[in-house]
Motif scaffolding. Structure first.
Motif, mmCIF file in Angstrom:
data_model
loop_
_atom_site.group_PDB
_atom_site.id
_atom_site.type_symbol
_atom_site.label_atom_id
_atom_site.label_comp_id
_atom_site.label_asym_id
_atom_site.label_seq_id
_atom_site.Cartn_x
_atom_site.Cartn_y
_atom_site.Cartn_z
ATOM 1 N N PHE A 282 3.810 3.630 -2.991
ATOM 2 C CA PHE A 282 3.013 2.456 -3.379
ATOM 3 C C PHE A 282 1.540 2.699 -3.050
ATOM 4 O O PHE A 282 1.056 2.269 -1.993
ATOM 5 C CB PHE A 282 3.494 1.211 -2.638
ATOM 6 N N PHE A 286 2.108 -3.189 -1.351
ATOM 7 C CA PHE A 286 3.400 -3.710 -1.797
ATOM 8 C C PHE A 286 3.681 -5.035 -1.111
ATOM 9 O O PHE A 286 3.072 -5.390 -0.088
ATOM 10 C CB PHE A 286 4.510 -2.713 -1.452
ATOM 11 N N GLN A 358 12.023 2.758 -8.010
ATOM 12 C CA GLN A 358 10.704 2.178 -8.264
ATOM 13 C C GLN A 358 10.495 1.925 -9.756
ATOM 14 O O GLN A 358 9.984 0.869 -10.145
ATOM 15 C CB GLN A 358 9.603 3.098 -7.728
ATOM 16 N N ASN A 391 -0.053 0.699 -8.487
ATOM 17 C CA ASN A 391 1.365 1.058 -8.509
ATOM 18 C C ASN A 391 1.859 1.263 -9.937
ATOM 19 O O ASN A 391 2.659 2.166 -10.203
ATOM 20 C CB ASN A 391 2.190 -0.035 -7.826
#
Length: 768
Positions: A282, A286, A358, A391
């Protein structure tokens, strides 16, 4: 249509912790920037380059009338987006944000400081951009941070050194910067801790063993929660003694920092270590939900994430970002610490699984965004995607580097098309879509939706391959027998026709699109198409456009979607103006402007329509200034939409009436005065919060014809400051101040500083 808080003259973040020492370094940076146009802070990771740059920049805010702007480059991996990233930070959109030439054109008459942070991973591209901007923009200065010198002509390099530690044998001297930093950070975790005669030698020894490296000192100070100063020094001695024989100083400092981070890592539990490594995916930070979804392999792991995150915050591995006390707390990791964690993740062997989770998380998140963004949480969703931007970049780059994940890249990029447009990142979104379309050629809904989004951006940028993409989209819509795709094709085709000047043909296609979206129940696209249809019917003088605008306003109001509602207010207002309801139209426009959304395309349309209202009300001076305000906004957007002949024709009619009523000279002066406004001044003037500056000398207000720098210096003169004081305050040379004052007196026809003071106070200037 970007929504969110408007920008002020600068974007420097607030400091989360106290800034310690470096007075000499700050003075040196300030002196260099007063004489040089490029200063680069170099040094190893963790040495404090970014903190020094931000503090120096903050102390120089007054020296730059057009602001101090931080451009964070750590998460940028595509060098083609470098100029665009700088432009977006400055608030530019459209053509002005697509390349270096557009950026340089905007900056040509600006006096501002750019802070380019973390240039090392694209040093060559940064050097090229910096060289071009400095050559084209005399008023721009650049402060860069990099682990490497940029090698640009005229570059002044400041090698950032560790914080000062008292030399051996002089422990009795006053506390050094390194010692002060350690004491402050230790007191934060151990209230009441202070430097005493009993611990002074030990604390100095700790700072000495850590070589004055700020990040290493901060990480070590956290250990004071569990260890005494003597215990801390003893463990540092054991851990770092093996490095003492290494010769190269810079590499030695890097090893010292790595050892300090290593120690923090080893003091974590195995579960905390795993989470620390996994959180490295990240780059932008996050929230807890993301950490649970991405970093936990199963439900049991997810239940432990909150406690582990809390532990990492307590150990200063993570920091909770200031201002996230609302629904979602946001956590970040220093870039140097994140790089370390990334290496650990690669060693552990579970990186592929973490990356896969992710990708899945962001596919789901962006789909939720698309579902919920047309509702009460519209502005919150746009702000959230802004926080997630780094991200999203990381996930998209990961997917596009693996052909088997290209479909997921297209899924994310196309689902986010409203965010790309709303945040001013059309170029970036368009690039991701184009890259994905080259990799993924399966005849699926994913490709078709990406073609729709790419066509939308291609139309806005007048790309040559719009027809080709629309043709493929039409074929795919039939192959898949998808009514929503057919409607999307008709919508984009209608937009293209409108921009080409075929308003009747465009309206017919938009009617077809509206029917298709109604049939599929896609209310957000129904709203979008109603706005487009209301607009084209406005120019066709078709009264049915008012009904489309009213329906759109009702939809946005029912959904409590504030950004969408502002577009609907504009559409309704233009039709009210068309039917002679000028006062009501102006009220609707000001209602939208008052929300101060960051959507500059929308702001341009709102200001433009407000000028028409003022013209119809015979407020010709105000109409001239509002046209100037609109010009200022369109210059920032770089959009070509206002150059369509229908808009241009109405603007020219408005200008002609104002010029006839005021006279050409007065009109031109009023227009030019407002055209020099920044966005805050534009909005305040539109809302009648700002009195107009005089278009003629002798009528009070701010001096006409002065540059922003000259206006600033005139104000300091009026405050009784000497040339030396002004030079110090603005970080410029004394001779430069003298030259500016000569220009001020010449432009105003004055011969003394007293006359300038009288002018600014509104009194008639007396002859000396």
């Amino acid at each position: 249509m970007s929504a969110g808080a408007r920008r002020s003259a600068g974007n420097l973040p607030a400091e989360l912790t106290s800034f310690v020492g470096r007075r000499r370094d700050l003075g040196k940076v300030r002196r260099l920037l007063s004489a040089a146009r490029l200063v680069t802070l170099t040094g190893t990771g963790g040495i404090g380059k970014t903190r020094l740059a931000l503090r120096a920049a903050a102390e120089m805010l007054r020296a730059f009338p057009d602001g101090v702007w931080l451009v964070q480059l750590a998460d940028l991996r595509d060098p083609h987006l470098l100029a665009n990233s700088v432009a977006i930070t400055l608030g530019l959109r459209g053509a002005a944000a697509t390349n270096t030439a557009g950026l340089a054109g905007h900056l040509q008459d600006k006096q501002l400081l750019l802070v380019l942070d973390n240039c090392e991973h694209m040093a060559d591209e940064c050097a090229t951009l910096v060289g071009k901007l400095l050559a084209a923009c005399e008023g721009v200065r650049i402060l860069a941070t990099s682990r490497h010198v940029l090698h640009v002509e005229g570059e002044h390099v400041v090698q950032v050194q560790p914080l000062a530690v008292p030399p051996a044998g002089k422990e009795s001297a006053g506390p050094s910067d390194a010692v002060t930093l350690f004491v402050e950070r230790a007191a934060a975790v151990l209230p009441g801790f202070e430097l005493t005669p009993g611990n002074r030698t030990t604390v100095i020894g700790i700072c000495e063993r850590l070589e004055g490296i700020p990040l290493a000192i901060e990480l070590a100070a956290v250990r004071m929660r569990a260890l005494s100063a003597d215990q801390l020094l003893q463990r540092l001695d054991h851990r770092l003694s093996v490095l003492a024989a290494r010769p190269h100083a810079t590499r030695m400092r890097q090893r010292t920092l790595e050892a300090a981070i290593d120690w923090s890592f080893e003091l974590c539990s195995p579960a905390e270590q795993r989470l620390w490594a996994r959180l490295s995916v990240f780059p932008g930070g996050f929230d807890l939900e993301a950490a649970e979804q991405v970093c936990a392999a199963d439900a049991a792991d997810r239940r432990r994430v909150l406690g582990l995150v809390t532990g990492l915050v307590d150990k200063s591995v993570l920091s909770r970002q200031d201002g996230t006390s609302g629904r979602q707390a946001w956590y970040r990791m220093l870039e140097t610490v994140r790089e370390y964690a990334g290496a650990k993740l690669s060693q552990h062997g579970d990186e592929p699984d973490v990356r896969a989770r992710q990708v899945e998380h962001y596919v789901n998140l962006t789909r939720t965004f698309a579902t919920e963004v047309f509702g009460r949480g519209q502005l919150e969703w746009l702000a959230r995607m802004g926080r997630e931007h780094a991200n999203l970049r990381a996930v998209l780059e990961h997917c596009l580097s693996r052909p088997e994940r290209a479909s997921q890249a297209l899924d994310i990029a196309s689902t986010l098309w409203r965010y790309w447009y709303g945040s001013g990142h059309e170029l970036e979104g368009h690039r991701y879509l184009r890259r994905g379309l080259k990799l993924y050629r399966d005849r699926t809904t994913v490709r078709a939706q990406a073609l729709y989004a790419a066509s939308f951006f291609a139309i806005l940028s007048s790309a040559a391959d719009v027809r080709h993409m629309l043709a493929e989209l039409a074929v795919l819509a039939e192959e898949l027998d998808d009514e929503r795709l057919r409607a999307g094709h008709a919508e984009c085709s209608g937009m293209a026709r409108n921009l080409d000047g075929d308003l009747t043909g465009g309206a017919d296609l938009l009617e077809r699109a509206l029917a298709g979206f109604r049939w599929t129940g896609d209310e957000h696209h129904v709203f979008d198409t109603l706005i487009l249809l209301a607009n084209v019917r406005f120019f066709l003088a078709d009264p049915r456009g008012a009904a489309a605008a009213d329906e759109a306003l009702a939809m946005a109001g029912q959904r409590q979607a504030h950004w969408s509602r502002c577009w609907a207010l504009w559409a309704v207002a233009t039709h009210r103006w068309r039917t002679g309801e000028h006062q009501q139209a102006a009220g609707l426009l000001r209602e939208a402007i008052a929300l101060r959304l960051a959507d500059r395309t929308l702001l341009g349309f709102l200001i433009e329509a407000l000028a028409w209202c003022s013209s119809s009300a015979a407020e010709h001076d105000r109409a001239a200034r509002l046209l100037g305000c609109a010009h200022a906004v369109w210059r920032l957007t770089g959009a070509r939409i206002d150059q369509m002949s229908p808009y241009r024709d109405l603007d020219e009619q408005c200008a002609a009436h104002a010029r006839s009523a005021l006279g050409a000279e007065t009109y031109d002066a009023a227009f030019a005065d407002a055209a020099g406004f920044d966005l805050d001044e534009v909005i305040r003037y539109a809302l009648r919060e700002k009195p107009p500056r005089s278009a003629k000398p002798g009528h009070g207000g701010e001096p006409s014809g002065l540059t922003k720098r000259e206006q600033e210096i005139a104000e300091l003169v009026a405050r009784g400051m000497s040339n030396r004081d002004i030079a110090t305050a603005l970080v410029i040379g004394r001779r430069t101040v003298e030259s500016h004052i000569e220009n001020i007196l010449a432009k105003l026809g004055f011969t003394s500083r007293t006359q300038v003071t009288s002018w600014l106070s509104g009194r008639p200037p007396r002859s000396p």
